[in-house]
Design a protein around this motif. Structure first.
Motif, PDB file in Angstrom:
ATOM      1  N   THR B 233      -7.075  11.058   6.688  1.00  9.24           N
ATOM      2  CA  THR B 233      -5.704  11.525   6.563  1.00  9.24           C
ATOM      3  C   THR B 233      -5.052  10.914   5.333  1.00  9.24           C
ATOM      4  O   THR B 233      -5.543   9.942   4.772  1.00  9.24           O
ATOM      5  N   VAL B 234      -3.903  11.500   4.979  1.00 10.44           N
ATOM      6  CA  VAL B 234      -3.185  10.981   3.819  1.00 10.44           C
ATOM      7  C   VAL B 234      -2.581   9.614   4.128  1.00 10.44           C
ATOM      8  O   VAL B 234      -2.550   8.721   3.290  1.00 10.44           O
ATOM      9  N   GLU B 235      -2.136   9.441   5.369  1.00 16.45           N
ATOM     10  CA  GLU B 235      -1.556   8.155   5.760  1.00 16.45           C
ATOM     11  C   GLU B 235      -2.575   7.028   5.583  1.00 16.45           C
ATOM     12  O   GLU B 235      -2.254   5.948   5.098  1.00 16.45           O
ATOM     13  N   ASP B 236      -3.799   7.295   6.001  1.00 17.08           N
ATOM     14  CA  ASP B 236      -4.871   6.308   5.822  1.00 17.08           C
ATOM     15  C   ASP B 236      -5.069   5.993   4.345  1.00 17.08           C
ATOM     16  O   ASP B 236      -5.327   4.850   3.956  1.00 17.08           O
ATOM     17  N   SER B 237      -4.965   7.027   3.526  1.00 15.06           N
ATOM     18  CA  SER B 237      -5.152   6.849   2.081  1.00 15.06           C
ATOM     19  C   SER B 237      -4.102   5.893   1.537  1.00 15.06           C
ATOM     20  O   SER B 237      -4.408   4.994   0.749  1.00 15.06           O
ATOM     21  N   PRO B 258       4.450  -3.593 -10.483  1.00 15.79           N
ATOM     22  CA  PRO B 258       4.113  -4.033  -9.129  1.00 15.79           C
ATOM     23  C   PRO B 258       3.611  -2.877  -8.269  1.00 15.79           C
ATOM     24  O   PRO B 258       3.943  -1.713  -8.527  1.00 15.79           O
ATOM     25  N   VAL B 259       2.815  -3.213  -7.273  1.00 16.46           N
ATOM     26  CA  VAL B 259       2.258  -2.200  -6.383  1.00 16.46           C
ATOM     27  C   VAL B 259       3.372  -1.567  -5.570  1.00 16.46           C
ATOM     28  O   VAL B 259       4.242  -2.251  -5.049  1.00 16.46           O
ATOM     29  N   GLY B 260       3.337  -0.228  -5.492  1.00 13.58           N
ATOM     30  CA  GLY B 260       4.380   0.474  -4.742  1.00 13.58           C
ATOM     31  C   GLY B 260       4.241   0.235  -3.252  1.00 13.58           C
ATOM     32  O   GLY B 260       3.285  -0.370  -2.782  1.00 13.58           O
ATOM     33  N   ASP B 261       5.184   0.739  -2.540  1.00 13.83           N
ATOM     34  CA  ASP B 261       5.181   0.541  -1.103  1.00 13.83           C
ATOM     35  C   ASP B 261       4.215   1.509  -0.412  1.00 13.83           C
ATOM     36  O   ASP B 261       3.539   1.147   0.531  1.00 13.83           O
ATOM     37  N   TYR B 262       4.157   2.703  -0.935  1.00 10.83           N
ATOM     38  CA  TYR B 262       3.316   3.773  -0.386  1.00 10.83           C
ATOM     39  C   TYR B 262       3.517   3.918   1.124  1.00 10.83           C
ATOM     40  O   TYR B 262       2.559   4.148   1.854  1.00 10.83           O
ATOM     41  N   THR B 263       4.720   3.708   1.596  1.00  9.63           N
ATOM     42  CA  THR B 263       4.920   3.792   3.044  1.00  9.63           C
ATOM     43  C   THR B 263       4.971   5.235   3.494  1.00  9.63           C
ATOM     44  O   THR B 263       5.642   6.076   2.918  1.00  9.63           O
ATOM     45  N   LEU B 264       4.212   5.523   4.527  1.00  9.43           N
ATOM     46  CA  LEU B 264       4.263   6.823   5.188  1.00  9.43           C
ATOM     47  C   LEU B 264       4.428   6.557   6.680  1.00  9.43           C
ATOM     48  O   LEU B 264       3.984   5.532   7.156  1.00  9.43           O
ATOM     49  N   PRO B 265       4.950   7.417   7.492  1.00 10.25           N
ATOM     50  CA  PRO B 265       5.492   8.709   7.082  1.00 10.25           C
ATOM     51  C   PRO B 265       6.822   8.581   6.338  1.00 10.25           C
ATOM     52  O   PRO B 265       7.471   7.553   6.386  1.00 10.25           O
ATOM     53  N   ALA B 470       1.550  15.148  -0.350  1.00 15.18           N
ATOM     54  CA  ALA B 470       0.307  15.468   0.362  1.00 15.18           C
ATOM     55  C   ALA B 470       0.492  15.278   1.862  1.00 15.18           C
ATOM     56  O   ALA B 470       0.053  16.095   2.667  1.00 15.18           O
ATOM     57  N   HIS B 471       1.153  14.199   2.212  1.00 16.24           N
ATOM     58  CA  HIS B 471       1.355  13.879   3.628  1.00 16.24           C
ATOM     59  C   HIS B 471       2.228  14.941   4.295  1.00 16.24           C
ATOM     60  O   HIS B 471       1.932  15.411   5.397  1.00 16.24           O
TER      61      HIS B 471
END
Lengths: 453, 489, 132
Positions: B233-237, B258-265, B470-471
């Motif tokens: 899934t995209v969340e896993d990604s 800096p590394v983004g948060d990439y928080t989903l959903p 994508a999510h």
């Protein structure tokens, strides 16, 4: 036919950084057990990546400034691709068309009988690269130690401005002094910290440029530099005299025979397929950065010249130390430290400094911990004081001793009369042997001289 | 329960078919252990890998080491340790150096090579508590888009074993599609994550070049290689990216931001008023009709969700293919020079055909007399492509298109072709050349039950937007019937 | 002697979903190459330390030509790129370096572990010309 030597130099200087050029292995590899100073990067293992050493780059640029080079605002590393067992990645990270420093010059002393006092040598470029591993040939086997792989090297390339071996050694001496003053390398040829590869040709009268050039490798000692070049020039002269042209090739200097021999030549020149190193971002310097480095170099060189052993020795002689002692003290970091401490802190009266200096000069060299110097200085002062406290002796006793010595050492006396200065010190020594306690040597000398005359 | 029954039980529970998110929830709630989860994956590997050959054999780490790692994870879980991947079985492509564990890049030249160090990615996975379950098969040296050039046999597509899984991360994509691992790590130079993800019907993210460290990844093309996650899934990604991303002192090309948060959903609707760029150039001549209609249908769905479709013109992909072929093969020819059999590995004689082909072209284009005509010209065209995307991103937020112009090809398709890999990846090369992030998400199947994917590309460091778009698409299409299908192995 | 060779005009893009054998997209441009293919491939093989048999050489030479024919399409962009600087990196990073601080190295064992032949802590290789 008159030929003019045309000699250009490629010198590699090993920087004495703590870590290697592209990895954190200790760069202090000399004399260590083989393959104990390696990591995935300098061993060229799959997946390893280079990260450049900041200090090494700064030192390269500083050397550029010390050689009056221009430091371009933009530079980068390139890959030089070729195969050799001492080159683990199958390429060397070096600099091709955008090196750290370009277009410099050095002034060297000329031979005593030449017209000008100094000669200008143009420096084409100064760039950084990484060293290779070390090959050891044993019969038909080759053994490899990668401890040296990745150590930072600076390469200094001159225009072919040299015309004789004297100039070459003067240049090397200057270069060695500069890198030592900057504190970036010890440049000890015997340890491989400075390596020389001259390009040697002879230009025929009327020719604009020689039609060939010969590169000589493996000159591992200062004392062989002149010999190697002289041999090569003579060899080439002989060929040209025959009406032939020397082969364009690389030759190796053989210590045992003090000659150069041809190394197997490839038919085509190597195509190194240089391209920009994709693993290392390029460099861009600001004016401020470059000015700071330039100033730092100027200050370092001025300071170093002021504190050069020669300058110091002169200063000590001015205080009453003998020439020989002056040289001896200034050549030793330890003795310099002790002497300067004594001077600075007024430990001894001024008149005694000369004597103390001579006394100190004869003491064995110590390689010691900084912290111990004050104590050792104290000890030395005490030794000095007790040795210089001379006993008073009866003049009559002295006269007796002197006459005895003069009678028993007629050869020495006539030597002295004929001009051999050292003979008097021998006689002084002989006189002093007759007395158990320490007596004033200068008094003895004066009396002896009076008696001889 | 005896061991065989245990295995059957585990296969029944289908723990191996969970996503990272689901597995984490289950582990925390103590519904099952990491040991259970890992055993389920191992059981699945035992059952299906003889059919698809996704893993390098013998599987390493050894069974005992894997189980021991799972048990360690269970101990930490029981003391409420909170690590992002604690106890999750992950497969890693065999071009990532794993200390003490054989690493071959699927080439006989490295048949017996055991790295004395971990790749930074591997170290990060370990630090995050992951359980390394095996090294996956790939095109030898990552040279390809089929996994057929592996010296250890081809990997088969789990959806139809007569077809290819794509490449070069074919093993990782197949392992995830076949539920042999909860997730996997791949690497992309141009297409090697996105294309096999598309052909295997899974999510594959190629991050911005430099976002994830290359230290320890056996180098293919240094200015292009990008390690990235392959997931269900995209969340896993997003979760995996957060673990892998960051500056690395051992890789001078890693990014400084800096590394983004990439928080989903996501909380707000990212699709509404999103400007999606579509270039007709990406629906190239000869594109498979089913692929085209599936992607166009997905575009319509996004429009219905509120996105604005903007037509953009991009440099024709065939030029990107030339740029990529020249620059990649030039860097390859240099990066493969260290394999001389002296310090490690076997003789260079063992290089396969594809490797030799690429080294030849690379050496040629760098050689004196040809450098300007080939390498330098390609490098200038690379600047053009970078500028081209920058211009496009002034008008749009993301760019969308098919990932692969074809459905998964038949086994044998890649043999004897001069430029198979580069041509198959024609649609992903432009974004790789420019170092942009791109994700493949599955959007359906062909009539012949072969997966179809589409890619979403963003500007450098726009992983968060790309993942969110994508999510949201994935969520909006969550109930589509094709998502219920599983490979029949 | 130089031969001019016309490569067949097959215009199909390789990918057909029925999965027939891939063929590169080959333009109908003619390619000039030396009829003595062996020299070119031989030279490249030397530079790249590759072992290439006669047959392999012929095939590689042919495939090299096919590839060159494709990648020569970059000529079309010459006008557009003439004013551009070549990009060998796309990160935009500059001035990346590290402090001069040493770290522990691999042990001698670790360093030698993967080698086929060693002697007294050194890597061993068949004799190399004394070319230092």
């Amino acid at each position: 036919m008159k030929y003019t030597p045309v000699i250009g130099l490629e010198v590699h200087v090993e920087l004495k950084t703590k870590s290697k050029m592209f990895c954190r292995c200790s760069a202090d590899y000399f004399g260590k057990k083989p393959n104990t100073h390696t990591c995935p990067v300098c061993l060229g293992l799959p997946g390893a990546l280079p990260v450049p050493n900041k200090k090494a780059i700064e030192w390269c640029i500083m050397l550029g400034y010390a050689l009056n080079c221009e430091i371009p605002p933009f530079s980068r590393f390139d890959r030089k691709n070729y195969f050799y067992p001492d080159l683990p990645k199958g390429y060397q990270i070096s600099q091709y068309d955008q090196p750290f420093a370009v277009d410099g010059e050095v002034f060297i002393k000329q031979e005593p009988n030449s017209q000008n006092k100094e000669k200008k040598i143009d420096v084409r470029r100064v760039h950084m690269e990484e060293d290779t591993g070390k090959l050891i040939h044993e019969g038909d086997l080759t053994l490899i130690d990668f401890n040296r792989s990745g150590v930072p090297l600076v390469e200094i390339v001159t225009e072919p401005d040299f015309v004789n071996p004297f100039e070459v050694t003067e240049y090397l001496k200057s270069l060695k002094q500069i890198v030592r003053y900057l504190g970036i390398s010890n440049a000890d040829m015997e340890k491989g910290e400075m390596r020389l590869e001259p390009n040697i040709s002879l230009r025929k009268e009327g020719e604009k440029r020689p039609s060939y050039k010969v590169e000589v490798k493996n000159i591992n000692s200062f004392k062989f530099v002149e010999r190697a070049i002289e041999f090569e020039l003579a060899r080439q002269r002989e060929i040209l005299d025959k009406g032939e042209t020397p082969v364009q090739e690389t030759r190796g200097f053989i210590e045992k025979t003090q000659s150069t021999v041809s190394q197997r030549i490839k038919e085509e020149a190597s195509d190194y397929r240089y391209f920009p190193e994709p693993d290392i971002p390029p460099f861009r310097w600001t004016d401020e950065q470059r000015n700071n480095w330039k100033t730092e170099v100027k200050n370092l060189l001025e300071e170093a010249r002021k504190n050069s052993p020669k300058e110091k020795a002169n200063f000590y002689v001015g205080l009453g130390v003998s020439n020989a002692s002056g040289a001896s003290i200034s050549a030793s970091k330890y003795r310099t430290q002790v002497f300067e401490a004594v001077i600075k802190e007024n430990i001894l009266p001024k008149e005694q400094l000369g004597k103390f200096g001579n006394f100190l000069a004869n003491k064995p060299e110590e390689k010691i911990d900084q912290n111990l110097v004050p104590n050792l200085t104290k000890q030395l002062i005490n030794q000095f004081k007790s040795s210089t406290t001379t006993a008073d002796i009866d003049d009559k006793e002295l006269d007796k001793a002197i006459e005895l010595v003069l009678r028993e050492n007629e050869t020495a006396v006539s030597d002295y009369k004929r001009g051999k200065e050292n003979a008097i010190m021998f006689l002084v020594g002989q006189v002093m042997h007759n007395f158990p306690q320490k007596i004033d040597a200068s008094k003895v000398k004066a009396s002896l001289l009076a008696k001889i005359k | 329960m005896d061991y065989l029954k245990l295995k059957e039980f585990l296969i029944m529970t289908e723990l191996n078919s969970l996503t990272i998110k689901q597995a984490k929830e289950g582990l925390i709630k103590r519904e099952f252990s990491s040991f259970d989860l890992t055993e389920a994956c191992l059981a699945q590997i035992e059952k299906v890998d003889k059919k698809i050959n996704a893993f390098i054999k013998p599987i390493a780490p050894t069974y005992d080491d894997v189980v021991s790692a799972a048990r360690k994870a269970d101990k930490l879980l029981s003391s409420n340790q909170d690590l992002p991947l604690l106890g999750i079985p992950i497969a890693v492509k065999d071009n990532f150096s794993t200390m003490g564990i054989r690493t071959t890049a699927s080439s006989k030249v490295l048949d017996d090579y055991i790295p004395p160090y971990d790749a930074t990615v591997v170290k990060k996975l370990k630090d995050a508590g992951a359980v390394l379950i095996g090294k996956t098969n790939m095109d030898a040296w990552a040279h390809g888009s089929s996994t057929e050039t592996s010296d250890y046999g081809s990997t088969k597509n789990p959806w139809n074993t007569k077809h290819l899984p794509g490449g070069s991360s074919g093993g990782s994509a197949a392992a995830v599609a076949a539920d042999e691992a909860i997730a996997a790590i791949g690497s992309e130079t141009a297409g090697s994550i996105r294309q096999p993800a598309s052909w295997c019907g899974v999510v594959g993210l190629k991050p911005t070049y430099g976002r994830v460290s290359r230290y320890g990844v056996i180098a293919m093309a240094s200015s292009l290689d990008s390690p990235g996650p392959i997931t269900k899934t995209v969340e896993d990604s997003a979760l995996l990216l957060r673990v892998l991303a960051g500056t690395d002192e051992f890789d001078a090309t890693t990014s400084l931001p800096p590394v983004g948060d990439y928080t989903l959903p996501v909380v707000d609707n990212k699709i509404k008023n999103l400007k999606i760029g579509i270039s007709d150039e990406y629906f190239i001549d000869g594109i498979d009709k089913e692929v085209e209609s599936a992607v166009r249908l997905s575009i319509e769905k996004l429009e219905k969700m509120g996105a604005k479709i903007v037509k953009i013109n991009l440099v024709k992909p065939k030029y990107a293919t030339s740029v990529y072929t020249i620059i990649q093969r030039s860097e390859v020819s240099s990066n493969l020079a260290r394999y001389d059999g002296v310090r490690f590995g076997k003789d260079r004689k063992l290089f396969g055909e594809e490797a030799k082909r690429r080294i030849v072209l690379g050496t040629y284009s760098l050689s004196s007399g040809y450098y300007n005509q080939y390498y330098n010209r390609a490098a200038k065209a690379r600047s053009l492509i970078v500028n081209d995307f920058e211009k496009a991103f002034e008008k749009v937020n993301v760019i969308l298109g098919p990932t692969s112009p074809s459905l998964p090809l038949h086994a044998g398709a890649s043999e004897n072709a001069a430029m198979f890999g580069e041509i198959a990846d024609i649609l992903v090369e432009p974004s790789s050349i420019a170092g942009l992030p791109g994700i493949n998400i599955p959007i359906g199947f062909s009539k012949s039950m072969l997966p179809i994917g589409m890619q979403i590309i963003g500007r450098q460091f726009a992983e968060d937007l790309v993942l969110q778009v994508a999510h949201q698409y994935e969520m909006a299409t969550a109930n589509e019937n094709w998502r219920k299908k599983r490979p029949n192995l | 002697m130089v031969k001019k060779h016309e490569i067949s005009k097959s215009k199909d893009l390789i990918i057909s979903s029925t999965g027939t054998t891939a063929r590169s997209e080959i333009s109908s441009a003619s390619v000039t190459y030396f009829s003595d293919d062996k020299t070119r491939i031989k030279h490249i093989a030397e530079l790249a330390a590759l072992d290439i048999t006669q047959d392999e050489g012929v095939k590689l030479s042919q495939q090299l030509d096919e590839t060159l024919a494709y990648i020569n399409n970059l000529k079309d962009l010459d006008n557009l790129v003439s004013q551009l600087e070549p990009s060998s990196q796309i990160t935009g990073l500059e001035n990346i370096s590290r402090e001069d601080e040493p770290s522990p190295s691999l042990s001698q064992d670790e360093a030698l572990k993967n080698a086929k032949a060693t002697q007294n802590g050194l890597f061993k290789v068949k004799g190399v010309l004394n070319n230092d």
